[in-house]
Scaffold this motif. Structure first.
Motif, short mmCIF file in Angstrom:
data_model
loop_
_atom_site.label_atom_id
_atom_site.label_comp_id
_atom_site.label_asym_id
_atom_site.label_seq_id
_atom_site.Cartn_x
_atom_site.Cartn_y
_atom_site.Cartn_z
N ARG A 281 0.93 -1.33 -0.14
CA ARG A 281 0.03 0.08 0.00
C ARG A 281 0.96 1.23 -0.04
N ILE A 282 0.82 2.12 -1.08
CA ILE A 282 1.73 3.04 -1.16
C ILE A 282 0.83 4.51 -0.92
N THR A 283 1.32 5.11 0.10
CA THR A 283 0.43 5.89 0.68
C THR A 283 0.33 7.49 0.29
N ALA A 284 1.42 7.72 -0.72
CA ALA A 284 1.76 8.92 -1.15
C ALA A 284 2.55 8.77 -2.57
N ASP A 285 2.81 9.99 -3.35
CA ASP A 285 3.58 9.53 -4.47
C ASP A 285 4.96 9.06 -4.24
N LEU A 286 5.01 8.02 -5.33
CA LEU A 286 6.07 7.22 -5.46
C LEU A 286 6.81 7.56 -6.79
N ALA A 287 8.09 7.97 -6.61
CA ALA A 287 9.03 8.28 -7.77
C ALA A 287 9.78 7.28 -8.35
N VAL A 288 9.97 7.08 -9.49
CA VAL A 288 10.69 5.69 -10.06
C VAL A 288 11.91 6.20 -10.64
N SER A 289 13.26 6.20 -10.48
CA SER A 289 14.27 6.57 -11.24
C SER A 289 15.33 5.43 -11.57
N ASN A 290 14.68 4.25 -11.47
CA ASN A 290 15.56 2.90 -11.55
C ASN A 290 14.54 2.08 -12.22
N GLY A 291 15.23 1.08 -13.01
CA GLY A 291 14.51 -0.05 -13.34
C GLY A 291 13.56 -0.83 -12.27
N TRP A 292 12.43 -0.86 -12.38
CA TRP A 292 11.40 -1.31 -11.56
C TRP A 292 10.57 -2.47 -12.01
N LYS A 293 10.76 -3.68 -11.40
CA LYS A 293 9.99 -4.89 -11.85
C LYS A 293 9.15 -5.37 -10.74
N LEU A 294 8.07 -5.57 -11.17
CA LEU A 294 6.99 -6.21 -10.32
C LEU A 294 6.55 -7.67 -10.76
N ASN A 295 6.92 -8.58 -9.69
CA ASN A 295 6.82 -10.24 -10.07
C ASN A 295 5.16 -10.27 -10.09
N PRO A 296 5.12 -11.48 -11.03
CA PRO A 296 3.63 -11.92 -11.17
C PRO A 296 3.04 -12.12 -9.90
N GLY A 297 1.76 -11.70 -9.85
CA GLY A 297 0.88 -11.77 -8.47
C GLY A 297 0.90 -10.69 -7.72
N VAL A 298 1.91 -9.72 -7.77
CA VAL A 298 2.01 -8.47 -6.93
C VAL A 298 0.67 -7.52 -7.07
N THR A 299 0.31 -7.06 -6.00
CA THR A 299 -0.90 -6.15 -5.81
C THR A 299 -0.25 -5.01 -5.16
N ILE A 300 -0.63 -3.88 -5.75
CA ILE A 300 -0.28 -2.55 -5.10
C ILE A 300 -1.68 -1.71 -5.03
N GLU A 301 -1.97 -1.24 -3.47
CA GLU A 301 -3.12 -0.43 -3.31
C GLU A 301 -2.38 1.12 -3.42
N MET A 302 -3.12 2.01 -3.78
CA MET A 302 -2.41 3.28 -3.96
C MET A 302 -3.43 4.06 -2.92
N GLY A 303 -2.86 5.09 -2.06
CA GLY A 303 -3.46 5.85 -1.10
C GLY A 303 -4.30 6.96 -1.92
N ARG A 304 -5.05 7.70 -1.29
CA ARG A 304 -5.93 8.57 -1.86
C ARG A 304 -5.05 9.68 -2.41
N ASP A 305 -5.18 9.81 -3.80
CA ASP A 305 -4.67 11.07 -4.49
C ASP A 305 -3.36 10.79 -4.81
N ALA A 306 -2.61 9.20 -4.62
CA ALA A 306 -1.21 9.18 -4.75
C ALA A 306 -1.05 9.10 -6.23
N ALA A 307 0.19 8.98 -6.66
CA ALA A 307 0.48 8.66 -7.99
C ALA A 307 1.88 7.95 -8.15
N ILE A 308 1.93 7.32 -9.28
CA ILE A 308 3.43 6.50 -9.56
C ILE A 308 3.92 7.31 -10.81
#
Length: 508
Positions: free
Chosen positions: A362-389
């Motif tokens: 559960r990502i509660t606020a904005d997530l900034a990605v400046s590297n390679g980012w891999k999500l494995n099969p089956g991953v669930t991400i729940e975003m907080g209110r008004d949060a962005a990736i």
């Protein structure tokens, strides 16, 4: 001339008596002669017991300590093997103990009450039997009080055998500025609102064992009884293995957060955590501030904490292992990630795993990605209110699920327009979303006044999206900016449902 002899009756009787006496004497003599020639019969000796039982010396032990009895000094003077049988002949009134393997030379038992335990050993074989008794006196050791800071190299030992009783009691908050080793089995109980700070210069080595855990607990077993463990030390020797941290979280410890253990980011505090339990705490089980380092993390469990089991920054998420568990009755059964960044580092790709217990992130606020980012099969991400990736230049997102293990990015609350959305600025061809579900974005405009679940924006920004369900947006399903690249078949190989505006909006 014929001679005739005659006698009177009296004379004949005397002769008969004399003859009878002669015959009796002859027979009696013969009997003595025969009897005297016979060999005396052998007399069987009475058997003698050649066994000696030896139950060993009396023992003084603690309640909860395993006692090993020893009858191996028992003997048979004839050297024959012995059979052993032990029995408890007396024990404290409330004791329910029994012997393990009582028919062996060295059985064991664990006293469960204070008092005396009398045990009898019987050894036996064909040569006889013998018994002996031994007395075991069980008492309870009193805990030592820890009342001052630890400024010299110190070792804490397991003093009290009963794991339910403390070896040490912390009566006021203490600070560690030297090396502290805590041996397996040690229990440290904390008084109300006390805390344990591991400061710069301090090193903690707490390595328990599977059967002898190290435990940090409250004197009273209530959530939020003591404050917790605060780690400032950046030593790479800091380690917790097979530990329990219980009943903490009485007060805020760092950044307005209550937790049973917190790592301070400003000093790059670090710790290795293995096979440990964080349970029954008011607040989080573990809080890792941005800049702190989870050096190792494996097979840990978080249960019955008032908030989530763990709260940490995005950079440390990759250290979490699939076997750790975060869903055991916490207030929020999630891995909670506060607003932070996945930065360029020593590896080209950061991987977020799918947990065996299916814990979501559960990502509660904005997530900034400046590297390679891999999500494995089956991953669930729940975003907080008004949060962005936000996937920035030189980074990429590889989210490739499978038909049976889809990747899900959705709102913490499943309502349209709950979170802002995912935006990709990068030209990398490794930007792929496949076999996924992206839903409930579009809370506010993410770029160019557009609300959307997914945005591809910036010069030559590139994204491939296939076999994915895109739904519940308060704006578009996908928004593609001018001169950006989306796979040509995106409208046909994906599924769109309940988006407030166009499923795909492409600026030309």
């Amino acid at each position: 001339m014929q001679l005739t002899f005659s006698s009177s009756p009296a004379l004949r009787g005397q002769r008969t008596l004399a003859l009878t006496k002669q015959i009796f004497v002859f027979l009696l003599s013969a009997t003595f002669l025969v009897t005297g020639c016979k060999k005396d019969p052998e007399v069987e000796p009475t058997p003698t017991n050649s066994l000696t039982a030896a139950a060993g010396p009396d023992q003084n032990v603690q309640v909860g300590q395993v006692v090993t009895l020893d009858g191996s000094a028992s003997t048979d003077s004839k050297g024959a093997p012995l059979s052993f049988q032990w029995a408890i002949t007396r024990k404290p009134a409330k004791s329910t103990v029994s012997l393990s393997s009582p028919a062996t030379a060295k059985p064991t038992f664990t006293p469960d009450e204070t008092g005396e335990y009398e045990l009898e050993l019987t050894v036996s074989n064909a040569n006889g039997r013998s018994t002996d008794k031994v007395l075991v006196a069980a008492s309870v050791a009193q805990p030592l009080a820890l009342t001052s800071n630890i400024t010299v190299k110190t070792v804490l030992n397991d003093r009290v055998a009963n794991p339910d009783l403390p070896d040490y009691i912390v009566t006021k908050s203490i600070v560690l500025t030297s090396e502290l080793t805590i041996n397996p089995g040690v229990v440290i109980a904390f008084e109300r609102d006390t805390r344990f700070d591991i400061n710069d210069g301090g090193v903690i080595i707490a390595k328990g064992e599977a059967g002898k855990k190290i435990r940090f607990v409250g004197v009273e077993k209530n959530k939020g009884y003591w404050v917790g463990i605060m780690v400032y030390s950046g030593s790479n020797a800091n380690v917790f293995e097979h530990i329990d941290v219980l009943h903490a979280g009485s007060r805020v410890m760092l950044s307005g957060v209550k937790a049973s253990m917190a790592l301070f980011g400003g000093g790059k505090a670090q710790i290795g955590l293995k096979n440990s339990l964080f349970s029954d705490n008011d607040g989080y089980g573990l809080y890792v501030q941005d800049g702190a380092i989870l050096r190792e993390f494996s097979s840990n469990s978080f249960r019955n904490n008032t908030d989530a089991g763990i709260l940490l920054d995005a950079a440390n998420v990759a250290k979490l292992d699939a076997a750790s568990s975060f869903t055991g009755g916490n207030g929020r059964n999630v891995v909670e990630v506060f607003g932070s960044a996945i930065r360029k580092g020593n590896v080209d790709e950061i991987v977020w795993t799918n947990f065996t217990d299916n814990s979501p992130y559960r990502i509660t606020a904005d997530l900034a990605v400046s590297n390679g980012w891999k999500l494995n099969p089956g991953v669930t991400i729940e975003m907080g209110r008004d949060a962005a990736i936000r996937i920035s230049d030189d980074a990429y997102l590889s989210a490739k699920g499978t038909p049976t293990q889809k990747i899900t990015i959705t709102g913490a609350t499943r309502t349209p327009g709950y979170w802002r959305g995912l935006i990709c600025y990068t030209t990398s061809t490794q930007n792929v979303i496949e076999n996924a579900e992206i839903s409930y974005g579009g809370s506010n405009a993410i770029v160019s006044g557009k609300k959307t679940n997914i945005a591809v924006y910036g010069a030559k920004a590139t994204m491939t999206i296939k076999n994915t369900k895109i739904s519940g947006s308060a704006g578009h399903g996908i928004y593609v900016g001018y001169n950006c690249i989306l796979n040509n078949d995106a409208s046909t190989v994906n599924t769109f449902e309940s988006n407030a505006q166009a499923n795909i909006q492409i600026d030309k």
